[in-house]
Scaffold this motif. Structure first.
Motif, mmCIF file in Angstrom:
data_model
loop_
_atom_site.group_PDB
_atom_site.id
_atom_site.type_symbol
_atom_site.label_atom_id
_atom_site.label_comp_id
_atom_site.label_asym_id
_atom_site.label_seq_id
_atom_site.Cartn_x
_atom_site.Cartn_y
_atom_site.Cartn_z
ATOM 1 N N LEU A 149 23.284 13.884 -8.939
ATOM 2 C CA LEU A 149 22.516 13.441 -10.108
ATOM 3 C C LEU A 149 22.371 11.928 -10.113
ATOM 4 O O LEU A 149 21.268 11.377 -10.313
ATOM 5 C CB LEU A 149 23.173 13.922 -11.392
ATOM 6 C CG LEU A 149 22.477 13.518 -12.702
ATOM 7 C CD1 LEU A 149 21.070 14.123 -12.766
ATOM 8 C CD2 LEU A 149 23.295 13.962 -13.924
ATOM 9 N N ASN A 150 23.504 11.243 -9.868
ATOM 10 C CA ASN A 150 23.451 9.777 -9.801
ATOM 11 C C ASN A 150 22.569 9.310 -8.654
ATOM 12 O O ASN A 150 21.804 8.344 -8.769
ATOM 13 C CB ASN A 150 24.862 9.204 -9.633
ATOM 14 C CG ASN A 150 25.693 9.339 -10.907
ATOM 15 O OD1 ASN A 150 25.147 9.361 -12.011
ATOM 16 N ND2 ASN A 150 27.012 9.422 -10.768
ATOM 17 N N GLY A 178 19.086 6.357 1.148
ATOM 18 C CA GLY A 178 19.866 6.828 2.289
ATOM 19 C C GLY A 178 21.136 6.030 2.486
ATOM 20 O O GLY A 178 22.230 6.596 2.704
ATOM 21 N N PHE A 179 21.017 4.707 2.387
ATOM 22 C CA PHE A 179 22.208 3.867 2.546
ATOM 23 C C PHE A 179 23.171 4.053 1.376
ATOM 24 O O PHE A 179 24.388 3.955 1.545
ATOM 25 C CB PHE A 179 21.792 2.403 2.686
ATOM 26 C CG PHE A 179 21.511 1.991 4.099
ATOM 27 C CD1 PHE A 179 22.526 1.499 4.908
ATOM 28 C CD2 PHE A 179 20.246 2.126 4.642
ATOM 29 C CE1 PHE A 179 22.272 1.129 6.231
ATOM 30 C CE2 PHE A 179 19.985 1.760 5.952
ATOM 31 C CZ PHE A 179 20.997 1.262 6.748
ATOM 32 N N GLY A 219 0.812 -1.208 0.000
ATOM 33 C CA GLY A 219 0.000 0.000 0.000
ATOM 34 C C GLY A 219 0.847 1.261 0.000
ATOM 35 O O GLY A 219 1.886 1.344 -0.650
ATOM 36 N N ARG A 220 0.399 2.246 0.789
ATOM 37 C CA ARG A 220 1.050 3.558 0.742
ATOM 38 C C ARG A 220 2.460 3.530 1.324
ATOM 39 O O ARG A 220 3.264 4.436 1.057
ATOM 40 C CB ARG A 220 0.204 4.567 1.510
ATOM 41 C CG ARG A 220 -0.023 4.223 2.963
ATOM 42 C CD ARG A 220 -0.878 5.247 3.651
ATOM 43 N NE ARG A 220 -1.121 4.887 5.045
ATOM 44 C CZ ARG A 220 -1.738 5.703 5.902
ATOM 45 N NH1 ARG A 220 -2.176 6.872 5.486
ATOM 46 N NH2 ARG A 220 -1.936 5.316 7.146
ATOM 47 N N TRP A 221 2.803 2.529 2.158
ATOM 48 C CA TRP A 221 4.142 2.457 2.765
ATOM 49 C C TRP A 221 5.137 1.722 1.871
ATOM 50 O O TRP A 221 6.279 1.500 2.281
ATOM 51 C CB TRP A 221 4.071 1.762 4.130
ATOM 52 C CG TRP A 221 3.174 2.445 5.104
ATOM 53 C CD1 TRP A 221 2.032 1.976 5.626
ATOM 54 C CD2 TRP A 221 3.365 3.747 5.658
ATOM 55 N NE1 TRP A 221 1.461 2.885 6.479
ATOM 56 C CE2 TRP A 221 2.270 4.001 6.529
ATOM 57 C CE3 TRP A 221 4.344 4.748 5.516
ATOM 58 C CZ2 TRP A 221 2.127 5.188 7.234
ATOM 59 C CZ3 TRP A 221 4.204 5.927 6.229
ATOM 60 C CH2 TRP A 221 3.112 6.144 7.072
ATOM 61 N N SER A 222 4.743 1.363 0.652
ATOM 62 C CA SER A 222 5.659 0.610 -0.214
ATOM 63 C C SER A 222 6.841 1.449 -0.696
ATOM 64 O O SER A 222 7.807 0.904 -1.233
ATOM 65 C CB SER A 222 4.885 0.061 -1.425
ATOM 66 O OG SER A 222 4.302 1.123 -2.166
ATOM 67 N N VAL A 223 6.814 2.801 -0.502
ATOM 68 C CA VAL A 223 7.936 3.654 -0.918
ATOM 69 C C VAL A 223 9.059 3.661 0.125
ATOM 70 O O VAL A 223 10.175 4.125 -0.153
ATOM 71 C CB VAL A 223 7.466 5.102 -1.177
ATOM 72 C CG1 VAL A 223 6.467 5.141 -2.315
ATOM 73 C CG2 VAL A 223 6.868 5.719 0.087
ATOM 74 N N PHE A 270 17.547 7.059 -6.766
ATOM 75 C CA PHE A 270 16.370 7.243 -5.910
ATOM 76 C C PHE A 270 15.083 6.917 -6.671
ATOM 77 O O PHE A 270 14.215 6.191 -6.176
ATOM 78 C CB PHE A 270 16.324 8.681 -5.394
ATOM 79 C CG PHE A 270 15.029 9.040 -4.721
ATOM 80 C CD1 PHE A 270 14.703 8.525 -3.468
ATOM 81 C CD2 PHE A 270 14.105 9.874 -5.348
ATOM 82 C CE1 PHE A 270 13.506 8.845 -2.850
ATOM 83 C CE2 PHE A 270 12.907 10.187 -4.735
ATOM 84 C CZ PHE A 270 12.612 9.681 -3.492
ATOM 85 N N VAL A 271 14.982 7.431 -7.908
ATOM 86 C CA VAL A 271 13.794 7.158 -8.728
ATOM 87 C C VAL A 271 13.680 5.666 -9.005
ATOM 88 O O VAL A 271 12.591 5.073 -8.896
ATOM 89 C CB VAL A 271 13.857 7.957 -10.049
ATOM 90 C CG1 VAL A 271 12.712 7.526 -10.985
ATOM 91 C CG2 VAL A 271 13.788 9.449 -9.778
#
Length: 459
Positions: free
Chosen positions: A91-92, A68-69, A56-60, A97-98
């Motif tokens: 940029l990387n 972060g790691f 659900g909404r927490w899948s991100v 992140f995406v």
């Protein structure tokens, strides 16, 4: 069985951080030997693992953790170089992140779909288990065939019937499950079953048939489509088979008795009526003539009863058809003119209703009742067209009905008054109208007598 997904959000988050820490340490250790930075791609492993913890909404969340790691590990591995090329590094980091978020969301959606599929499967299994208990305990024969006409299951009642018909050797579901219907039954029976099952496949609707089984019993089979509750695709046909041998024999006896009553008894009664007419022409004493008149009245009432029995029998056989109500009413009124009461018929436009030949007897019965029992001077007939129904109102200015009589007037065999008849006339009116999808109500007339409201369906 323990599952991380059973934990709360904080618990799942801590477990995810722990997984990333373990893989992060591993990436840092091998990073000193990795000139091109390929070791950073190992972060996809904890990303995939932790994405299974969130739906659900927490899948991100795993996507943010992985980013972060990645930032921390990049700083540890490349130190000042990361900040010297800050634009390229950010940029990387943005690109990863995406990708991380997309992967985590995609896996989260997949987990959500699989979770729903699992719940649906469990729900179906629970429902099937309940049905199986009911089916196994049923006294009726119940079985199911799939799209290839092979048995899916069969209850003990059906298996016992097969044993009695010498089609299987013992009551054992394994003897039929997976076997073709055509291998079990002879050609004549299998063709009948195939025709019914194919009709269900073709129409998607329930099919009912009555026929003789191999053992000679009469059975009523109901063939019903079975759909997959998740995909709604047709899975097969479930057949419920009831032994109606006793009912069939009773029905045949009833038909024979009715036929005997309607034809043989009616013919003999008419012969008696004819002889009474001949005797009445003779020069006989007044007392004898009074006896003959009573006998003639009894014969006439007997013929009326026979006619009503015939009508009640016909009710069950008739299918509603389109009837011109105005034309029918004109015929009934014309037939009853000059019998002691004025009949006013208030109709205008053509009015079509669903009915049948017995409607004629319905209106005749009501008008004749008014003429015989109401002690009135006129009958008013009014037709009113509603949205989905037509209401025919028949009322008179006679004595009316007491409330206690009005409540029972449509009961079978109920009669009242000095001129009471067999008590089946108004019961017949009710039965006929209901067989055509209509109804009848009785109330007080504004003219002082009784009023009948007859409701008929529009075509």
């Amino acid at each position: 069985m323990f599952s991380v997904r059973d934990l709360g959000f904080v618990g799942r988050l801590l477990v995810s951080v722990g997984v990333f820490l373990v893989f992060g340490v591993f990436v840092v250790l091998i990073g000193d030997f990795d000139v091109y930075g390929y070791s950073l791609f190992l972060l996809f492993v904890p990303l995939v693992l932790t994405s299974c913890f969130f739906v659900g909404r927490w899948s991100v969340v795993p996507g943010f953790l992985a980013t972060g790691f990645l930032f921390v590990i990049s700083v540890l591995l490349y130190g000042q170089l990361f900040f010297d090329r800050l634009f390229i590094s950010l940029l990387n980091l943005g690109i990863f992140f995406v990708i991380f978020v997309l992967v985590s969301v995609l896996i989260g959606r997949m987990n959500l779909y699989l979770s729903r599929l699992k719940r649906d499967k469990e729900r179906v299994e629970r429902r099937l288990n309940r049905y199986e208990v009911g089916v196994k305990a049923s006294g009726d024969s119940v079985y199911m065939v799939d799209l290839d006409f092979c048995f899916v299951f069969a209850n003990n009642a059906y298996l016992e019937r097969l044993v009695g018909e010498d089609l299987i050797s013992r009551v054992d579901e394994e003897l039929v499950v997976g076997k073709s219907l055509f291998r079990l039954y002879p050609d004549s029976c299998s063709d009948l079953y195939k025709e019914c099952v194919e009709e269900v496949f073709r129409s998607g609707r329930q099919v009912e048939r009555e026929h003789r089984s191999i053992g000679g019993q009469w059975v009523a089979n109901t063939y019903s489509p079975v759909e997959n509750p998740v995909t709604e695709e047709l899975m097969g046909v479930i057949v419920v088979s009831k032994d109606i041998t006793d009912k069939k024999k009773a029905r045949m006896r009833e038909e024979y008795i009715n036929s005997l009553f309607r034809h043989d008894v009616r013919n003999k009664t008419q012969i008696s009526s004819g002889y009474l007419e001949l005797i009445d022409t003779q020069d006989l004493p007044t007392e004898v003539k009074s006896y003959i008149e009573k006998a003639r009245k009894g014969v006439k009432e007997t013929l009326e009863i026979i006619e009503k029995v015939r009508s009640l029998t016909e009710v069950e056989k008739q299918e509603p058809e389109v009837i011109d109500l105005n034309q029918l009413l004109r015929r009934v009124v014309e037939k009853n003119k000059g019998r002691g009461m004025k009949i006013n018929l208030d109709i205008s436009e053509e009015t079509m209703v669903l009915g049948g030949p017995l409607l004629n007897q319905v209106f005749s019965n009501l008008i004749e009742n008014s003429i015989k029992h109401s002690n009135g001077s006129f009958i008013n007939i009014d037709v009113r067209v509603l949205d989905e129904q037509v209401v025919c109102v028949i009322e008179d200015d006679g004595d009316g009905l007491p409330p206690k009589v009005r409540d029972k007037v449509f009961e079978k065999g109920y009669s009242w008054g000095e001129k009471k008849g067999t008590g089946n006339g108004l019961y017949l009116v009710k039965m006929v109208l209901e067989s055509y999808g209509g109804k009848v109500k009785v109330k007080d007339s504004s003219y002082g007598g009784v009023r009948f409201d007859l409701y008929l369906k529009k075509p």
